[in-house]
Design a protein around this motif. Structure first.
Motif, mmCIF file in Angstrom:
data_model
loop_
_atom_site.group_PDB
_atom_site.id
_atom_site.type_symbol
_atom_site.label_atom_id
_atom_site.label_comp_id
_atom_site.label_asym_id
_atom_site.label_seq_id
_atom_site.Cartn_x
_atom_site.Cartn_y
_atom_site.Cartn_z
ATOM 1 N N TYR A 6 -10.259 26.925 55.783
ATOM 2 C CA TYR A 6 -10.372 28.184 56.521
ATOM 3 C C TYR A 6 -9.909 29.373 55.691
ATOM 4 O O TYR A 6 -10.450 30.458 55.827
ATOM 5 N N ASP A 7 -8.920 29.165 54.839
ATOM 6 C CA ASP A 7 -8.393 30.256 54.020
ATOM 7 C C ASP A 7 -9.420 30.753 53.005
ATOM 8 O O ASP A 7 -9.383 31.920 52.607
ATOM 9 N N ALA A 8 -10.316 29.890 52.590
ATOM 10 C CA ALA A 8 -11.322 30.271 51.605
ATOM 11 C C ALA A 8 -12.486 31.033 52.238
ATOM 12 O O ALA A 8 -13.277 31.656 51.537
ATOM 13 N N MET A 9 -12.573 31.001 53.568
ATOM 14 C CA MET A 9 -13.670 31.671 54.278
ATOM 15 C C MET A 9 -13.301 33.115 54.578
ATOM 16 O O MET A 9 -12.146 33.430 54.851
ATOM 17 N N SER A 10 -14.305 33.981 54.518
ATOM 18 C CA SER A 10 -14.088 35.346 54.995
ATOM 19 C C SER A 10 -13.951 35.274 56.512
ATOM 20 O O SER A 10 -14.276 34.250 57.136
ATOM 21 N N LEU A 11 -13.493 36.340 57.114
ATOM 22 C CA LEU A 11 -13.330 36.343 58.558
ATOM 23 C C LEU A 11 -14.667 36.141 59.269
ATOM 24 O O LEU A 11 -14.751 35.398 60.255
ATOM 25 N N ASP A 12 -15.724 36.737 58.751
ATOM 26 C CA ASP A 12 -17.045 36.554 59.356
ATOM 27 C C ASP A 12 -17.554 35.122 59.177
ATOM 28 O O ASP A 12 -18.178 34.561 60.079
ATOM 29 N N GLU A 13 -17.293 34.527 58.014
ATOM 30 C CA GLU A 13 -17.679 33.119 57.799
ATOM 31 C C GLU A 13 -16.910 32.216 58.744
ATOM 32 O O GLU A 13 -17.482 31.278 59.318
ATOM 33 N N LEU A 14 -15.621 32.496 58.922
ATOM 34 C CA LEU A 14 -14.802 31.696 59.831
ATOM 35 C C LEU A 14 -15.310 31.831 61.255
ATOM 36 O O LEU A 14 -15.369 30.862 61.995
ATOM 37 N N ARG A 15 -15.704 33.035 61.639
ATOM 38 C CA ARG A 15 -16.259 33.255 62.978
ATOM 39 C C ARG A 15 -17.510 32.397 63.185
ATOM 40 O O ARG A 15 -17.664 31.727 64.200
ATOM 41 N N ARG A 16 -18.403 32.430 62.207
ATOM 42 C CA ARG A 16 -19.626 31.616 62.321
ATOM 43 C C ARG A 16 -19.284 30.129 62.382
ATOM 44 O O ARG A 16 -19.903 29.376 63.142
ATOM 45 N N TYR A 17 -18.304 29.707 61.597
ATOM 46 C CA TYR A 17 -17.877 28.306 61.616
ATOM 47 C C TYR A 17 -17.366 27.930 63.003
ATOM 48 O O TYR A 17 -17.729 26.886 63.550
ATOM 49 N N VAL A 18 -16.507 28.782 63.568
ATOM 50 C CA VAL A 18 -15.936 28.498 64.892
ATOM 51 C C VAL A 18 -17.041 28.411 65.932
ATOM 52 O O VAL A 18 -17.017 27.530 66.803
ATOM 53 N N LEU A 19 -18.015 29.304 65.856
ATOM 54 C CA LEU A 19 -19.101 29.283 66.835
ATOM 55 C C LEU A 19 -19.960 28.025 66.724
ATOM 56 O O LEU A 19 -20.507 27.558 67.727
ATOM 57 N N SER A 20 -20.065 27.469 65.541
ATOM 58 C CA SER A 20 -20.872 26.253 65.385
ATOM 59 C C SER A 20 -20.049 24.971 65.473
ATOM 60 O O SER A 20 -20.614 23.883 65.516
ATOM 61 N N HIS A 21 -18.719 25.090 65.489
ATOM 62 C CA HIS A 21 -17.818 23.933 65.609
ATOM 63 C C HIS A 21 -16.795 24.215 66.707
ATOM 64 O O HIS A 21 -15.596 24.277 66.454
ATOM 65 N N ARG A 22 -17.276 24.408 67.904
ATOM 66 C CA ARG A 22 -16.427 24.835 69.023
ATOM 67 C C ARG A 22 -15.315 23.850 69.361
ATOM 68 O O ARG A 22 -14.332 24.220 69.976
ATOM 69 N N GLU A 23 -15.444 22.623 68.925
ATOM 70 C CA GLU A 23 -14.409 21.625 69.203
ATOM 71 C C GLU A 23 -13.236 21.713 68.226
ATOM 72 O O GLU A 23 -12.191 21.109 68.444
ATOM 73 N N ASP A 24 -13.372 22.492 67.172
ATOM 74 C CA ASP A 24 -12.340 22.608 66.141
ATOM 75 C C ASP A 24 -11.304 23.658 66.565
ATOM 76 O O ASP A 24 -11.422 24.846 66.256
ATOM 77 N N ILE A 25 -10.287 23.203 67.277
ATOM 78 C CA ILE A 25 -9.257 24.084 67.821
ATOM 79 C C ILE A 25 -8.440 24.734 66.702
ATOM 80 O O ILE A 25 -8.041 25.893 66.807
ATOM 81 N N VAL A 26 -8.195 24.014 65.630
ATOM 82 C CA VAL A 26 -7.427 24.560 64.504
ATOM 83 C C VAL A 26 -8.187 25.735 63.884
ATOM 84 O O VAL A 26 -7.593 26.771 63.569
ATOM 85 N N ALA A 27 -9.485 25.603 63.753
ATOM 86 C CA ALA A 27 -10.295 26.694 63.208
ATOM 87 C C ALA A 27 -10.264 27.896 64.147
ATOM 88 O O ALA A 27 -10.151 29.042 63.701
ATOM 89 N N PHE A 28 -10.345 27.644 65.441
ATOM 90 C CA PHE A 28 -10.295 28.727 66.415
ATOM 91 C C PHE A 28 -8.976 29.477 66.325
ATOM 92 O O PHE A 28 -8.953 30.709 66.299
ATOM 93 N N GLN A 29 -7.878 28.748 66.234
ATOM 94 C CA GLN A 29 -6.567 29.389 66.137
ATOM 95 C C GLN A 29 -6.443 30.186 64.842
ATOM 96 O O GLN A 29 -5.894 31.291 64.835
ATOM 97 N N ALA A 30 -6.982 29.648 63.761
ATOM 98 C CA ALA A 30 -6.967 30.380 62.490
ATOM 99 C C ALA A 30 -7.770 31.672 62.625
ATOM 100 O O ALA A 30 -7.355 32.728 62.127
#
Length: 70
Positions: A6-30
């Motif tokens: 998650y640290d290597a992703m830009s905020l927009d990349e992380l947002r897209r990741y969270v939207l496509s991996h909604r079960e990933d609570i750690v990513a959502f919190q990040a």
């Protein structure tokens, strides 16, 4: 299972990741933590009698700042 960096992703990349991996609570919190740190989170105080006006102002400020970054 592969762990995303998650640290290597830009905020927009992380947002897209969270939207496509909604079960990933750690990513959502990040995403939430980084959004707050970047000032991209809008919050309201329901005890404020003028919360709707405050929210509208915050949204307008947020969208004008995002438009300047593009």
């Amino acid at each position: 299972m592969t762990t995303a960096n998650y640290d290597a992703m830009s905020l927009d990349e992380l947002r897209r990741y969270v939207l496509s991996h909604r079960e990933d609570i750690v990513a959502f919190q990040a995403y939430v933590d980084r959004s707050k740190a970047a000032g991209r989170m809008i919050s309201i105080d329901l005890n404020d009698n003028h919360w709707e006006e405050t929210l509208t102002e915050q949204i307008q400020q947020s969208t004008s700042v995002e438009g300047e970054l593009e």
